[in-house]
Design an enzyme around this catalytic site. Structure first.
Site, mmCIF file in Angstrom:
data_model
loop_
_atom_site.group_PDB
_atom_site.id
_atom_site.type_symbol
_atom_site.label_atom_id
_atom_site.label_comp_id
_atom_site.label_asym_id
_atom_site.label_seq_id
_atom_site.Cartn_x
_atom_site.Cartn_y
_atom_site.Cartn_z
ATOM 1 N N HIS A 95 48.709 -81.443 25.978
ATOM 2 C CA HIS A 95 48.095 -81.536 24.652
ATOM 3 C C HIS A 95 48.070 -80.141 24.024
ATOM 4 C CE1 HIS A 95 45.024 -82.035 21.547
ATOM 5 N NE2 HIS A 95 45.333 -83.324 21.571
ATOM 6 N N GLU A 143 53.411 -84.726 17.716
ATOM 7 C CA GLU A 143 52.572 -84.177 16.661
ATOM 8 C C GLU A 143 52.786 -82.677 16.606
ATOM 9 O OE1 GLU A 143 48.534 -85.119 17.584
ATOM 10 O OE2 GLU A 143 48.459 -83.845 19.364
#
Length: 227
Positions: A95, A143
């Site tokens: 992440h 993303e």
């Protein structure tokens, strides 16, 4: 339970009001909307609450992160053995707010497979996605860090980048699913993500900042089940 596609992943991160009983209340709200609408939601709670939410809800539970550690001496790190035993169904890997090395990404994907957990590898470009695909992850969460919590979904700001990413995954490893995040704000963004070829979508701040979370979830659920 395993993650179904199409789903919407809600990451609690460390937001106020997401820990302990408050986090369970949020998860039960999400669960109730999912049951009412037949939409699939998944939740990434704060790590100490993985077991609580796994035991008290029927939602798929995704661990926010794990550490590159082996059983034995050490203190404070989070092992894959711990999150698997707590009832997690998947793991977020790399992440942007807790990045991993490429070597660790490879090891984590293999470990997830051995424990029967969904490996969700976060990447920010076609090139990073191609590198991660070499490890055969279950899902790539695409993303760009600059879009996180901005309300600027990539399907609107960079539609060509999304299309190129989905096409690359379809060509190089069609088994791997694509989850679109980063700036997803409302149901229209979810519909756009699915229309672009993504298999799932997700958000954190948009849910946490919604004035009426039940209504927000219901709109997202409609986009999921209509896509």
């Amino acid at each position: 339970m395993p993650l179904d596609y199409t789903h919407f992943l809600i990451n609690f991160k460390r937001y106020e009001g997401t820990a302990g009983d408050a986090g369970l209340d949020l998860a039960q709200t999400i669960e109730a909307v999912g049951s009412r609408t037949d939409a699939t939601f998944a939740v990434a709670p704060q790590t100490p609450d993985v077991r609580l939410l796994a035991e008290e809800t029927s939602l798929p539970i995704v661990a926010q992160a794990i550490d590159a550690v082996e059983p034995g001496r050490g203190n404070g790190e989070i092992s894959i053995q711990a999150v698997a035993a707590a009832g997690a169904d998947g793991v977020l890997i790399n992440h942007p707010e807790s990045p991993d090395t490429l070597t660790d990404v490879e090891a984590f994907v293999a470990e997830c497979a051995s424990f029967g957990l969904e490996s969700i590898v976060c990447v920010d470009s076609v090139e990073a996605g191609r590198a991660a695909l070499a490890f055969d992850p279950d899902c790539l969460l695409f993303e760009t860090p600059a879009d996180i919590a901005t309300g600027r979904a990539m399907t609107r700001s960079h539609p060509g980048r999304v299309e190129a990413f989905v096409a690359m995954v379809d060509l190089e490893n069609p088994r791997t699913r694509v989850l679109l995040g980063g700036g997803i704000t409302d149901a229209a963004d979810v519909a756009d993500a699915l229309d672009s070829g993504a298999d799932a979508a997700g958000a954190a701040s948009a849910f946490m900042n919604a004035d009426d979370r039940d209504a927000w979830l219901s709109a997202v659920a409609d986009a999921l089940t209509s896509g």
